[in-house]
Structures are given as C-alpha cells and as structure tokens.
Design an enzyme around this catalytic site. Structure first.
Site, mmCIF file in Angstrom:
data_model
loop_
_atom_site.group_PDB
_atom_site.id
_atom_site.type_symbol
_atom_site.label_atom_id
_atom_site.label_comp_id
_atom_site.label_asym_id
_atom_site.label_seq_id
_atom_site.Cartn_x
_atom_site.Cartn_y
_atom_site.Cartn_z
ATOM 1 N N GLU A 93 0.831 -1.206 0.000
ATOM 2 C CA GLU A 93 0.000 0.000 0.000
ATOM 3 C C GLU A 93 0.861 1.250 0.000
ATOM 4 O OE1 GLU A 93 -3.595 2.146 2.563
ATOM 5 O OE2 GLU A 93 -2.642 0.315 3.294
ATOM 6 N N HIS A 129 2.419 9.159 -20.602
ATOM 7 C CA HIS A 129 2.506 8.001 -19.718
ATOM 8 C C HIS A 129 2.498 6.720 -20.543
ATOM 9 C CE1 HIS A 129 0.861 10.308 -15.965
ATOM 10 N NE2 HIS A 129 1.951 10.842 -16.482
ATOM 11 N N GLU A 131 0.579 4.204 -20.516
ATOM 12 C CA GLU A 131 -0.735 3.799 -21.019
ATOM 13 C C GLU A 131 -1.044 4.465 -22.357
ATOM 14 O OE1 GLU A 131 -1.176 3.854 -16.443
ATOM 15 O OE2 GLU A 131 -0.078 4.925 -18.003
ATOM 16 N N CYS A 159 -3.892 6.810 -13.760
ATOM 17 C CA CYS A 159 -4.271 8.092 -13.171
ATOM 18 C C CYS A 159 -5.527 8.588 -13.876
ATOM 19 C CB CYS A 159 -3.134 9.106 -13.305
ATOM 20 S SG CYS A 159 -2.757 9.570 -15.017
ATOM 21 N N CYS A 162 -4.952 9.444 -17.641
ATOM 22 C CA CYS A 162 -4.790 8.265 -18.489
ATOM 23 C C CYS A 162 -6.113 7.520 -18.640
ATOM 24 C CB CYS A 162 -3.735 7.335 -17.908
ATOM 25 S SG CYS A 162 -2.039 7.904 -18.169
#
Length: 252
Positions: A93, A129, A131, A159, A162
């Site tokens: 996490e 990015h 992606e 994000c 994206c």
C-alpha cells in the site's frame, strides 16, 4: 473482522514509522542549516532526503528548492530485470520510491498470422505516460477491420488523465477489447481517480487486481528469470484481497 483489524493495525504501524523517519530527516537538515546559515549550504544527501526542502536562512525556515529531473523517456523492451520487477510490482500500500509505471502487454489480433505480441513499456516522470504511449508505439499499424484482444499488467492503476484517454480510445476503437491487471491502486481514495476507473469500467474495459498467480505468470512471461522460480512476498495474497475489496467498492 479480527484479521481485518490486524491488517489495518499493521498498515498504521508502517505509516507511523515512515512519518517518524521523515521527521528525523527534517530535524537533521534543520541542524545542518543552523550550522551553515552563513553560506546557506546543505549536504546534497540531506536536501534529497526532504525532497529539496532545506533550512537556508537565519531563522531556520524551510524553502523549497527546485529538483531537476532527467529528461522524460519511454523505455521499451521484451523482458524486465528481476530486481526491478520485484520492487516495482510489489503490491504494497505504501509505494514509496515506486514513481514509474511499467506496463507489460499481450496483444492478439484475430485473422492474422502475427501471433501474440508481447513486451513492456516503462515511463518516468512527466509527459506521455506508458498507457498512452502503448497506443502510439505498440499499435502504430492499427487496423479498424481487425479485432484486438489486449491485456495489460501494470504496476498501478491508471491516473485520472490516463483513464480519460484510454476511455476515449476504446470509444473510438470499438474493435479493441482491453483488460487491465493492476498490482496496486493509484491514489484510490481520490474522487477524480475513482471517477476515472468507473468511466473505464462503464466503457467496457475490464479492471482487475493482480492475484498471486498473476505475479507468477508475469514472472514466467515478462521477466529475465534465468528459469528461477518466483518467491512471492509474505503479504502478497493479503494485499491483493485489500485492493480487490477497494476496487469492488469503487466500481459498484
């Protein structure tokens, strides 16, 4: 319920530990600033520890110093270094230091002899990015007459920016079916991020959290493993269940 309480307690302990370490770094930098206030110099490693915040005036007040990042680039390849994989894809996490996106992909084009396309993209810092770069670098010869089945394995979920761009591509290219397996959820508590994930889901993109079996599959398919087996970290399954629950809550 007891297991969930223990999990939350462990995460809180990690958070408290990280906060304590940051506080110690800031205190050390302030001491250095008091020692060198005549010339305002602070050792480089101390400045880096506080993200460029240094005490460089007579009152010891902190001023943010700009940090120059190296030029942005998209890195492509066939197989990932095993140490990079174990660090970047670890489904913790608290992802301190994991500031890049690695996207491993599989592409199947129906009615062609191209076979299964496989590889990875890696981005750093800002600009395009991974992606977004996938559609320009990995599918430059996109054919609207063909059907594409695309699978991504990424270090973290997209994000908001994206997610919006991916949704736009899927709306424009109805013949592309995309499934995204994420090791972690990126800033999942933010409303904007949640909205982006829901937009992807409603647009036909399948969103999944990587299970322990998925990490093993990645190790065999995308990593320079020298035929060595993957030893999963102790809390891999526990962290998967945590993120799986969060994603389900977001998409419901």
């Amino acid at each position: 319920m007891a297991d969930k309480s223990n999990l939350l307690m462990k995460r809180k302990e990690k958070e408290d530990k990280e906060a304590t370490e940051v506080t110690k770094d800031v205190q050390e930098v302030k001491k250095e600033g008091e020692k060198t206030k005549n010339n305002g110099e602070v050792p480089a490693n101390k400045a880096a520890a506080t993200g460029g915040a240094v005490a460089n005036d007579q009152n010891g007040d902190f001023q943010v110093q700009p940090i120059e990042l190296p030029p942005f680039e998209i890195i492509t390849g066939d197989r990932i270094d095993p140490f990079i994989f174990k660090f970047q894809f670890k489904n913790v996490e608290y992802s301190s230091g994991r500031n890049k996106t690695i996207l491993c992909y599989l592409v199947h084009k129906e009615k062609t002899n191209d076979g299964l396309l496989r590889g990875y993209l890696e981005d750093e810092h800002t600009s395009t990015h991974a992606e977004e770069a996938f559609f320009t670098q990995c599918l430059p010869d996109y054919d609207p007459a063909l059907k594409y089945t695309v699978t991504w394995y990424v270090t973290s979920s997209p994000c908001s920016a994206c997610a919006k761009k991916i949704a736009e591509v899927l709306r424009a290219r109805k013949n592309v079916r995309l499934t995204i397996f994420s090791a972690r959820l990126f800033w999942w508590e933010e409303a904007e991020i949640q909205a982006g994930l829901r937009a992807l889901h409603s647009g036909g993109c399948k969103l999944r959290i990587m299970k322990p079996l998925d990490f093993s599959y990645m190790w065999d398919t995308f990593v320079e493993n020298d035929e060595q087996p993957l030893n999963l970290w102790e809390d891999c399954k526990e962290n998967y269940e945590y993120y799986h629950e969060k994603l389900a809550d977001i998409l419901q």
